[in-house]
Design a protein around this motif. Structure first.
Motif, mmCIF file in Angstrom:
data_model
loop_
_atom_site.group_PDB
_atom_site.id
_atom_site.type_symbol
_atom_site.label_atom_id
_atom_site.label_comp_id
_atom_site.label_asym_id
_atom_site.label_seq_id
_atom_site.Cartn_x
_atom_site.Cartn_y
_atom_site.Cartn_z
ATOM 1 N N PRO A 63 85.557 61.985 42.079
ATOM 2 C CA PRO A 63 84.284 61.462 42.942
ATOM 3 C C PRO A 63 84.514 59.938 43.411
ATOM 4 C CG PRO A 63 83.365 62.535 40.947
ATOM 5 C CD PRO A 63 84.999 62.582 40.919
ATOM 6 N N LEU A 64 85.299 59.242 42.808
ATOM 7 C CA LEU A 64 85.826 58.021 43.326
ATOM 8 C C LEU A 64 86.617 58.142 44.629
ATOM 9 C CD1 LEU A 64 85.664 55.026 43.311
ATOM 10 C CD2 LEU A 64 87.368 55.112 41.745
ATOM 11 N N GLN A 65 87.514 58.974 44.503
ATOM 12 C CA GLN A 65 88.253 59.306 45.660
ATOM 13 C C GLN A 65 87.600 59.895 46.944
ATOM 14 O OE1 GLN A 65 91.054 61.780 43.429
ATOM 15 N NE2 GLN A 65 92.856 60.395 43.731
ATOM 16 N N MET A 66 86.557 60.788 46.606
ATOM 17 C CA MET A 66 85.745 61.240 47.494
ATOM 18 C C MET A 66 84.972 60.105 48.221
ATOM 19 S SD MET A 66 86.615 64.467 47.944
ATOM 20 C CE MET A 66 85.300 64.907 49.047
ATOM 21 N N SER A 67 84.477 59.301 47.262
ATOM 22 C CA SER A 67 83.546 58.242 48.016
ATOM 23 C C SER A 67 84.473 57.447 49.150
ATOM 24 C CB SER A 67 82.962 57.234 46.796
ATOM 25 O OG SER A 67 83.849 56.353 46.197
ATOM 26 N N PHE A 68 85.672 57.237 48.663
ATOM 27 C CA PHE A 68 86.346 56.579 49.762
ATOM 28 C C PHE A 68 86.753 57.289 51.068
ATOM 29 C CE2 PHE A 68 88.745 54.589 45.591
ATOM 30 C CZ PHE A 68 87.986 53.738 45.705
ATOM 31 N N SER A 69 87.135 58.429 50.944
ATOM 32 C CA SER A 69 87.441 59.350 51.821
ATOM 33 C C SER A 69 86.328 59.658 52.845
ATOM 34 C CB SER A 69 88.067 60.669 51.399
ATOM 35 O OG SER A 69 89.306 60.467 50.720
ATOM 36 N N LEU A 70 85.073 59.909 52.154
ATOM 37 C CA LEU A 70 83.816 60.249 52.935
ATOM 38 C C LEU A 70 83.090 58.973 53.396
ATOM 39 C CD1 LEU A 70 82.870 63.148 51.134
ATOM 40 C CD2 LEU A 70 84.138 63.291 53.110
ATOM 41 N N LYS A 71 83.704 57.661 53.420
ATOM 42 C CA LYS A 71 83.005 56.214 53.585
ATOM 43 C C LYS A 71 81.656 56.491 52.776
ATOM 44 C CE LYS A 71 85.784 55.497 57.616
ATOM 45 N NZ LYS A 71 85.850 54.780 58.816
ATOM 46 N N ALA A 72 81.532 56.864 51.824
ATOM 47 C CA ALA A 72 80.280 56.740 51.116
ATOM 48 C C ALA A 72 79.460 55.440 50.962
ATOM 49 C CB ALA A 72 80.319 57.097 49.513
ATOM 50 N N SER A 73 78.385 55.110 51.061
ATOM 51 C CA SER A 73 77.761 53.993 50.961
ATOM 52 C C SER A 73 78.126 53.164 50.022
ATOM 53 C CB SER A 73 76.100 54.022 50.880
ATOM 54 O OG SER A 73 75.751 54.107 49.588
ATOM 55 N N PHE A 74 78.057 51.651 50.163
ATOM 56 C CA PHE A 74 78.561 50.603 49.413
ATOM 57 C C PHE A 74 77.648 50.501 47.977
ATOM 58 C CE2 PHE A 74 78.878 46.338 47.502
ATOM 59 C CZ PHE A 74 80.359 46.118 47.320
ATOM 60 N N GLU A 75 76.549 51.248 48.077
ATOM 61 C CA GLU A 75 75.848 51.316 46.660
ATOM 62 C C GLU A 75 76.432 52.298 45.865
ATOM 63 O OE1 GLU A 75 74.262 51.546 49.907
ATOM 64 O OE2 GLU A 75 73.684 49.607 49.565
#
Length: 154
Positions: A18-30
């Motif tokens: 999930p952390l790698q996906m948050s980087f790749s998908l430009k997840a919000s800073f929250e």
């Protein structure tokens, strides 16, 4: 993450956490600090190799996540552009990345850092409780050994 902390280590069918996906998908800073904090709670993720691995994702991240990662990378770099540990710790406190705070304390002189924070002795018990749950035993011992006034009257 509270119900299933291990979820942070799960991989999808491509092999991304999930952390790698948050980087790749430009997840919000929250989202990213929550995932990163959970990820840092595992000892195997607090190594130089595990953390520096995320350098490949900086080109995909939002600017604020890139700043977060650069602070994390600074803990393992020793060049002239590296921020001092106190600034890194202040930033992690500001965004409530508590496992990042304890990582700074584990990697640097905890006594010197705590002294620069200017914590009141009344607040120190709560601070030590939090640090004690996440830092190494050596770090907590170093803090107590050099802050003898904490034990006064015990």
């Amino acid at each position: 993450l509270k119900a299933w902390p291990e979820a942070v280590k799960e991989k999808d069918n491509i092999g991304y956490t999930p952390l790698q996906m948050s980087f790749s998908l430009k997840a919000s800073f929250e989202v990213t600090p929550l995932l990163l904090n959970a990820w840092l709670s595992y000892k195997e993720n607090r190594t130089k190799w595990a953390i520096m691995y995320f350098r490949v994702y900086t080109r995909f991240c939002t600017e604020d996540v890139e700043v977060l990662l650069s602070r994390l990378f600074d803990l393992y770099n020793s060049n002239t552009h590296t921020l001092p540990p106190k600034e890194i710790m202040d930033y992690f406190i500001h965004i409530q990345l508590w496992n990042g705070v304890t990582l700074v304390l584990d990697r640097h002189n905890p006594t010197a850092l705590i002294q620069t924070m200017g914590l009141d002795t009344k607040v120190m018990a709560d601070f030590l409780s939090t640090v004690g749950r996440h830092c190494s035993l050596t770090t907590i011992w170093e803090i107590i050994r050099n802050e003898q006034d904490l034990l006064e009257g015990v």
